[in-house]
Design a protein around this motif. Structure first.
Motif, PDB file in Angstrom:
ATOM      1  N   ASP A  53       0.797  -1.223   0.000  1.00 22.40           N
ATOM      2  CA  ASP A  53       0.000   0.000   0.000  1.00 22.40           C
ATOM      3  C   ASP A  53       0.831   1.276   0.000  1.00 22.40           C
ATOM      4  O   ASP A  53       0.289   2.381   0.118  1.00 22.40           O
ATOM      5  N   ASP A  54       2.152   1.150  -0.144  1.00 23.85           N
ATOM      6  CA  ASP A  54       3.015   2.334  -0.201  1.00 23.85           C
ATOM      7  C   ASP A  54       2.832   3.050  -1.542  1.00 23.85           C
ATOM      8  O   ASP A  54       2.912   2.437  -2.603  1.00 23.85           O
ATOM      9  N   LEU A  55       2.608   4.354  -1.460  1.00 25.62           N
ATOM     10  CA  LEU A  55       2.351   5.154  -2.662  1.00 25.62           C
ATOM     11  C   LEU A  55       3.622   5.794  -3.207  1.00 25.62           C
ATOM     12  O   LEU A  55       4.481   6.244  -2.448  1.00 25.62           O
ATOM     13  N   ALA A  56       3.708   5.843  -4.516  1.00 29.46           N
ATOM     14  CA  ALA A  56       4.696   6.680  -5.190  1.00 29.46           C
ATOM     15  C   ALA A  56       3.929   7.700  -6.014  1.00 29.46           C
ATOM     16  O   ALA A  56       3.001   7.340  -6.753  1.00 29.46           O
ATOM     17  N   VAL A  57       4.281   8.953  -5.879  1.00 30.55           N
ATOM     18  CA  VAL A  57       3.663  10.002  -6.683  1.00 30.55           C
ATOM     19  C   VAL A  57       4.399  10.072  -8.014  1.00 30.55           C
ATOM     20  O   VAL A  57       5.629  10.188  -8.056  1.00 30.55           O
ATOM     21  N   ILE A  58       3.652   9.974  -9.104  1.00 26.33           N
ATOM     22  CA  ILE A  58       4.203  10.093 -10.445  1.00 26.33           C
ATOM     23  C   ILE A  58       4.234  11.575 -10.820  1.00 26.33           C
ATOM     24  O   ILE A  58       3.248  12.284 -10.638  1.00 26.33           O
ATOM     25  N   GLY A  59       5.361  12.046 -11.340  1.00 28.91           N
ATOM     26  CA  GLY A  59       5.412  13.456 -11.707  1.00 28.91           C
ATOM     27  C   GLY A  59       6.559  13.786 -12.626  1.00 28.91           C
ATOM     28  O   GLY A  59       7.291  12.899 -13.080  1.00 28.91           O
ATOM     29  N   LEU A  60       6.703  15.065 -12.915  1.00 26.44           N
ATOM     30  CA  LEU A  60       7.816  15.522 -13.734  1.00 26.44           C
ATOM     31  C   LEU A  60       8.445  16.761 -13.116  1.00 26.44           C
ATOM     32  O   LEU A  60       7.799  17.522 -12.390  1.00 26.44           O
ATOM     33  N   ILE A  61       9.716  16.923 -13.391  1.00 27.72           N
ATOM     34  CA  ILE A  61      10.489  18.052 -12.889  1.00 27.72           C
ATOM     35  C   ILE A  61      10.867  18.958 -14.056  1.00 27.72           C
ATOM     36  O   ILE A  61      11.359  18.483 -15.086  1.00 27.72           O
ATOM     37  N   ASP A  62      10.613  20.249 -13.911  1.00 23.76           N
ATOM     38  CA  ASP A  62      11.019  21.230 -14.906  1.00 23.76           C
ATOM     39  C   ASP A  62      12.540  21.372 -14.839  1.00 23.76           C
ATOM     40  O   ASP A  62      13.101  21.664 -13.776  1.00 23.76           O
TER      41      ASP A  62
END
Length: 367
Positions: A53-62
């Motif tokens: 149940d551990d979450l990873a946030v998906i994202g991008l870095i400018d």
């Protein structure tokens, strides 16, 4: 400890120093086409193996402002390869990653502008560079073998089967999301068993990657360790539809690799000349060795886009430093870009390898 960096090299931290951000593997595209953004995962911890149940946030870095933009979340991830997060080869506005939904894993194709998502039958292990197909393997079985490469939370339905006929390598059509089994573990056993020392060892697929034009792929078949012995690795190449398999290297030591072109594979392995960084010609016994005086240990290897340079790294030395190398192929000369301290107690399946990777134009690397 002090990080040691070549004075001619500019090193910038992309993520916020108070957050745990990482990308994943060395052979997956992290930069978008113009290198304005870099994909990443943001997580709440770094010192243990992820649980279901551990979450990873998906994202991008400018790349200029270093600002992080969240795009989604997933519970299908690990520290070695993340969620297989990457850019879609055919659409610069789409990303691909894996997600757990109820009691199964699926690949997700997400439009980062519109926020729309399409769900694939199965999770993604490798994406065809032409953007038509993806390959999938059993991440539950992989978790039992190496938790750093599989996903926690779902039991392998073939856990007690050595080489099942209904599990193995699946081909996913990225336009429809549908998948089909193209090579079973039972077929892989029949193909490779002549070099398998323990006939009762359970088999699995650990790594799998398309070649440069998507016409074939390579995979590493490994047996679960038996009676305390380490696993063996068979290196096999196959057409995209599962036909014309070829055992490039029987069960022995074989590790990190990179396709030089559609028919030559660079791989660190135990071959005819011992443990070396080899270039193997597909469907043949032809090979060459790359500078044995420089490439003395296993590392994550990759060609620059113009194929003039090799990027390489190391595991920790006796002082717990990981080294980042750049090698000029024409001059046959390498340099150390930097040496980075690695906590000695962070080992095994939640370690922090450098995993260096190129941007599309070959003038920036991230690690």
């Amino acid at each position: 400890m002090v990080t040691m960096i070549n004075k001619s090299v500019i090193v910038n931290r992309l993520g916020n120093s108070k957050e745990h951000c990482f990308f994943g593997y060395y052979d997956v595209p992290a930069f978008n086409q113009d290198s304005s953004y870099h994909l990443c995962h943001k997580v709440a911890f770094w010192d243990r193996i992820p649980e279901k149940d551990d979450l990873a946030v998906i994202g991008l870095i400018d790349m200029k402002s270093h600002a992080f933009t969240a795009l989604g979340e997933t519970t299908a991830w690990n520290f070695q390869q993340g969620s297989m997060l990457q850019w879609h080869p055919l659409d610069s506005n789409k990303i691909i990653y894996n997600s757990r939904q109820n009691k199964s894993y699926h690949g997700i194709i997400q439009d980062i502008k519109l926020g729309t998502k399409s769900v694939l039958d199965l999770p993604v292990a490798s994406v065809d560079p032409t953007g038509k197909f993806a390959l999938s393997v059993n991440f539950n079985r992989m978790y039992d073998f190496r938790p750093g490469y599989g996903y926690a939370g779902i039991t392998d339905q073939y856990k007690e089967v050595m080489a099942p006929k209904d599990d193995g390598i699946f081909l996913i059509d990225l336009s429809t999301g549908k998948s089909k089994l193209i090579m079973s573990l039972f077929e892989i056993l029949e193909l490779t068993e002549s070099t398998l020392s323990n006939k009762d060892a359970k088999l699995m697929i650990n790594h799998i990657t398309f070649n440069t034009d998507g016409s074939r792929f390579v995979f590493l078949a490994r047996n679960f360790p038996v009676e305390g012995s380490r696993w063996g690795t068979a290196t096999v190449t196959v057409n995209t539809d599962g036909s014309d398999p070829y055992v490039l290297h029987g069960y022995d030591m074989a590790s990190h690799y990179w396709w030089k072109d559609k028919e030559h594979l660079m791989i660190y392995a135990n071959g005819d000349l011992g443990h070396q960084l080899y270039i193997l010609k597909d469907k043949s016994k032809e090979f060459e060795v790359l500078d044995p005086k420089f490439f003395v240990e296993d590392g994550h290897c990759s060609y620059s886009p113009d194929q003039k340079w090799l990027l390489y790294d190391s595991y920790p030395d006796k002082d717990s430093y990981r080294h980042l190398y750049l090698y000029n192929i024409e001059q046959k000369k390498g340099v150390t870009l930097g040496s980075f301290y690695s906590y000695p107690n962070i080992t095994g399946d939640f370690r922090c390898d450098l995993h260096p990777r190129w941007n599309p134009t070959g003038d920036i690397i991230s690690f």
